[in-house]
Design a protein around this motif. Structure first.
Motif, PDB file in Angstrom:
ATOM      1  N   GLU A 240      38.573  27.962  48.966  1.00  0.00           N
ATOM      2  CA  GLU A 240      39.068  27.688  50.316  1.00  0.00           C
ATOM      3  C   GLU A 240      39.700  28.931  50.907  1.00  0.00           C
ATOM      4  O   GLU A 240      39.572  29.185  52.097  1.00  0.00           O
ATOM      5  N   PHE A 241      40.391  29.698  50.071  1.00  0.00           N
ATOM      6  CA  PHE A 241      40.998  30.938  50.536  1.00  0.00           C
ATOM      7  C   PHE A 241      39.924  32.008  50.624  1.00  0.00           C
ATOM      8  O   PHE A 241      39.141  32.193  49.683  1.00  0.00           O
ATOM      9  N   LYS A 242      39.872  32.687  51.749  1.00  0.00           N
ATOM     10  CA  LYS A 242      38.837  33.702  51.977  1.00  0.00           C
ATOM     11  C   LYS A 242      38.850  34.743  50.848  1.00  0.00           C
ATOM     12  O   LYS A 242      39.874  35.336  50.556  1.00  0.00           O
ATOM     13  N   GLY A 243      37.708  34.891  50.235  1.00  0.00           N
ATOM     14  CA  GLY A 243      37.565  35.891  49.177  1.00  0.00           C
ATOM     15  C   GLY A 243      37.716  35.349  47.769  1.00  0.00           C
ATOM     16  O   GLY A 243      37.368  36.027  46.810  1.00  0.00           O
ATOM     17  N   TRP A 244      38.248  34.133  47.634  1.00  0.00           N
ATOM     18  CA  TRP A 244      38.425  33.595  46.290  1.00  0.00           C
ATOM     19  C   TRP A 244      37.194  32.771  45.929  1.00  0.00           C
ATOM     20  O   TRP A 244      37.171  31.552  46.036  1.00  0.00           O
ATOM     21  N   ASP A 245      36.172  33.486  45.476  1.00  0.00           N
ATOM     22  CA  ASP A 245      34.945  32.845  45.018  1.00  0.00           C
ATOM     23  C   ASP A 245      34.855  33.023  43.500  1.00  0.00           C
ATOM     24  O   ASP A 245      35.818  33.449  42.865  1.00  0.00           O
ATOM     25  N   SER A 246      33.714  32.706  42.918  1.00  0.00           N
ATOM     26  CA  SER A 246      33.600  32.752  41.454  1.00  0.00           C
ATOM     27  C   SER A 246      33.747  34.160  40.899  1.00  0.00           C
ATOM     28  O   SER A 246      34.334  34.345  39.830  1.00  0.00           O
ATOM     29  N   VAL A 247      33.238  35.158  41.610  1.00  0.00           N
ATOM     30  CA  VAL A 247      33.375  36.542  41.138  1.00  0.00           C
ATOM     31  C   VAL A 247      34.836  36.978  41.216  1.00  0.00           C
ATOM     32  O   VAL A 247      35.381  37.539  40.257  1.00  0.00           O
ATOM     33  N   ALA A 248      35.481  36.704  42.333  1.00  0.00           N
ATOM     34  CA  ALA A 248      36.891  37.049  42.487  1.00  0.00           C
ATOM     35  C   ALA A 248      37.754  36.271  41.493  1.00  0.00           C
ATOM     36  O   ALA A 248      38.786  36.779  41.029  1.00  0.00           O
ATOM     37  N   HIS A 249      37.325  35.085  41.142  1.00  0.00           N
ATOM     38  CA  HIS A 249      38.073  34.275  40.173  1.00  0.00           C
ATOM     39  C   HIS A 249      38.134  34.997  38.825  1.00  0.00           C
ATOM     40  O   HIS A 249      39.190  35.053  38.195  1.00  0.00           O
ATOM     41  N   MET A 250      37.018  35.571  38.416  1.00  0.00           N
ATOM     42  CA  MET A 250      37.004  36.275  37.127  1.00  0.00           C
ATOM     43  C   MET A 250      37.825  37.563  37.207  1.00  0.00           C
ATOM     44  O   MET A 250      38.473  37.948  36.226  1.00  0.00           O
TER      45      MET A 250
ATOM     46  N   LEU B 123      40.510  37.817  39.065  1.00  0.00           N
ATOM     47  CA  LEU B 123      41.867  37.284  38.991  1.00  0.00           C
ATOM     48  C   LEU B 123      42.245  36.986  37.548  1.00  0.00           C
ATOM     49  O   LEU B 123      43.344  37.348  37.094  1.00  0.00           O
ATOM     50  N   ILE B 124      41.356  36.349  36.811  1.00  0.00           N
ATOM     51  CA  ILE B 124      41.630  36.009  35.413  1.00  0.00           C
ATOM     52  C   ILE B 124      41.890  37.271  34.605  1.00  0.00           C
ATOM     53  O   ILE B 124      42.860  37.355  33.831  1.00  0.00           O
ATOM     54  N   ALA B 125      41.040  38.283  34.776  1.00  0.00           N
ATOM     55  CA  ALA B 125      41.216  39.542  34.046  1.00  0.00           C
ATOM     56  C   ALA B 125      42.556  40.192  34.384  1.00  0.00           C
ATOM     57  O   ALA B 125      43.259  40.692  33.494  1.00  0.00           O
ATOM     58  N   ALA B 126      42.923  40.158  35.659  1.00  0.00           N
ATOM     59  CA  ALA B 126      44.190  40.753  36.078  1.00  0.00           C
ATOM     60  C   ALA B 126      45.387  39.981  35.516  1.00  0.00           C
ATOM     61  O   ALA B 126      46.376  40.589  35.090  1.00  0.00           O
TER      62      ALA B 126
ATOM     63  N   THR C 271      39.472  28.911  27.818  1.00  0.00           N
ATOM     64  CA  THR C 271      38.422  28.543  28.771  1.00  0.00           C
ATOM     65  C   THR C 271      38.855  27.401  29.679  1.00  0.00           C
ATOM     66  O   THR C 271      38.630  27.448  30.895  1.00  0.00           O
ATOM     67  N   ASP C 272      39.481  26.379  29.130  1.00  0.00           N
ATOM     68  CA  ASP C 272      39.928  25.244  29.952  1.00  0.00           C
ATOM     69  C   ASP C 272      40.905  25.693  31.030  1.00  0.00           C
ATOM     70  O   ASP C 272      40.865  25.199  32.161  1.00  0.00           O
ATOM     71  N   ASP C 273      41.787  26.633  30.691  1.00  0.00           N
ATOM     72  CA  ASP C 273      42.754  27.120  31.672  1.00  0.00           C
ATOM     73  C   ASP C 273      42.069  27.928  32.767  1.00  0.00           C
ATOM     74  O   ASP C 273      42.438  27.835  33.937  1.00  0.00           O
ATOM     75  N   ILE C 274      41.068  28.699  32.402  1.00  0.00           N
ATOM     76  CA  ILE C 274      40.308  29.474  33.393  1.00  0.00           C
ATOM     77  C   ILE C 274      39.634  28.523  34.380  1.00  0.00           C
ATOM     78  O   ILE C 274      39.666  28.738  35.590  1.00  0.00           O
ATOM     79  N   LEU C 275      39.041  27.466  33.856  1.00  0.00           N
ATOM     80  CA  LEU C 275      38.352  26.499  34.704  1.00  0.00           C
ATOM     81  C   LEU C 275      39.317  25.668  35.544  1.00  0.00           C
ATOM     82  O   LEU C 275      38.992  25.269  36.665  1.00  0.00           O
TER      83      LEU C 275
ATOM     84  N   MET D  64      42.195  26.663  36.789  1.00  0.00           N
ATOM     85  CA  MET D  64      42.984  27.467  37.718  1.00  0.00           C
ATOM     86  C   MET D  64      42.365  27.396  39.118  1.00  0.00           C
ATOM     87  O   MET D  64      41.503  28.181  39.474  1.00  0.00           O
ATOM     88  N   SER D  65      42.806  26.417  39.883  1.00  0.00           N
ATOM     89  CA  SER D  65      42.188  26.131  41.178  1.00  0.00           C
ATOM     90  C   SER D  65      43.069  26.460  42.370  1.00  0.00           C
ATOM     91  O   SER D  65      42.648  26.293  43.509  1.00  0.00           O
ATOM     92  N   SER D  66      44.278  26.916  42.104  1.00  0.00           N
ATOM     93  CA  SER D  66      45.198  27.243  43.193  1.00  0.00           C
ATOM     94  C   SER D  66      46.284  28.165  42.653  1.00  0.00           C
ATOM     95  O   SER D  66      46.426  28.335  41.439  1.00  0.00           O
ATOM     96  N   PHE D  67      47.063  28.731  43.568  1.00  0.00           N
ATOM     97  CA  PHE D  67      48.193  29.558  43.152  1.00  0.00           C
ATOM     98  C   PHE D  67      49.169  28.727  42.313  1.00  0.00           C
ATOM     99  O   PHE D  67      49.613  29.170  41.257  1.00  0.00           O
ATOM    100  N   ASP D  68      49.480  27.527  42.781  1.00  0.00           N
ATOM    101  CA  ASP D  68      50.438  26.680  42.055  1.00  0.00           C
ATOM    102  C   ASP D  68      49.941  26.365  40.643  1.00  0.00           C
ATOM    103  O   ASP D  68      50.723  26.378  39.684  1.00  0.00           O
ATOM    104  N   LYS D  69      48.662  26.100  40.507  1.00  0.00           N
ATOM    105  CA  LYS D  69      48.090  25.816  39.189  1.00  0.00           C
ATOM    106  C   LYS D  69      48.131  27.074  38.321  1.00  0.00           C
ATOM    107  O   LYS D  69      48.384  26.991  37.113  1.00  0.00           O
ATOM    108  N   ALA D  70      47.904  28.236  38.927  1.00  0.00           N
ATOM    109  CA  ALA D  70      47.974  29.492  38.184  1.00  0.00           C
ATOM    110  C   ALA D  70      49.380  29.713  37.632  1.00  0.00           C
ATOM    111  O   ALA D  70      49.544  30.124  36.478  1.00  0.00           O
ATOM    112  N   VAL D  71      50.384  29.415  38.442  1.00  0.00           N
ATOM    113  CA  VAL D  71      51.776  29.553  37.992  1.00  0.00           C
ATOM    114  C   VAL D  71      52.037  28.610  36.822  1.00  0.00           C
ATOM    115  O   VAL D  71      52.636  28.993  35.813  1.00  0.00           O
ATOM    116  N   GLU D  72      51.574  27.386  36.943  1.00  0.00           N
ATOM    117  CA  GLU D  72      51.754  26.392  35.873  1.00  0.00           C
ATOM    118  C   GLU D  72      51.089  26.870  34.580  1.00  0.00           C
ATOM    119  O   GLU D  72      51.686  26.831  33.502  1.00  0.00           O
ATOM    120  N   ILE D  73      49.855  27.326  34.695  1.00  0.00           N
ATOM    121  CA  ILE D  73      49.100  27.763  33.509  1.00  0.00           C
ATOM    122  C   ILE D  73      49.744  29.004  32.888  1.00  0.00           C
ATOM    123  O   ILE D  73      49.961  29.069  31.676  1.00  0.00           O
TER     124      ILE D  73
END
Length: 78
Positions: A29-39, A41-44, A55-59, A61-70
């Motif tokens: 939904e956020f401009k630029g956050w597609d599957s390539v950018a997701h990976m 983000l994960i690496a960073a 792997t479950d956490d990578i999958l 991670m659907s939002s900033f809030d979820k990223a903080v939780e994970i």
């Protein structure tokens, strides 16, 4: 601490303004956050936290809030 560390990664990866509404940072939904950018983000996040995400956490991670939780889970393990 975890919130700001995660946010700094989002700012770096997505080149977002520091005043962005963090609630708008949602995968595909956020401009630029597609599957390539997701990976990117994960690496960073893995670099920033010096952790390998499951792997479950990578999958899940659907939002900033979820990223903080994970990433909070990984911070607690350190």
């Amino acid at each position: 601490m975890t919130i700001e560390k995660v946010f700094n990664v989002f700012v770096s990866v997505f080149d977002v303004d520091v005043n962005v509404d963090r609630g708008t940072l949602i995968y595909n939904e956020f401009k630029g956050w597609d599957s390539v950018a997701h990976m990117t983000l994960i690496a960073a996040l893995e670099d920033e936290f010096d952790e390998m995400l499951e792997t479950d956490d990578i999958l899940d991670m659907s939002s900033f809030d979820k990223a903080v939780e994970i990433m909070g889970k990984y911070s607690a393990q350190s």
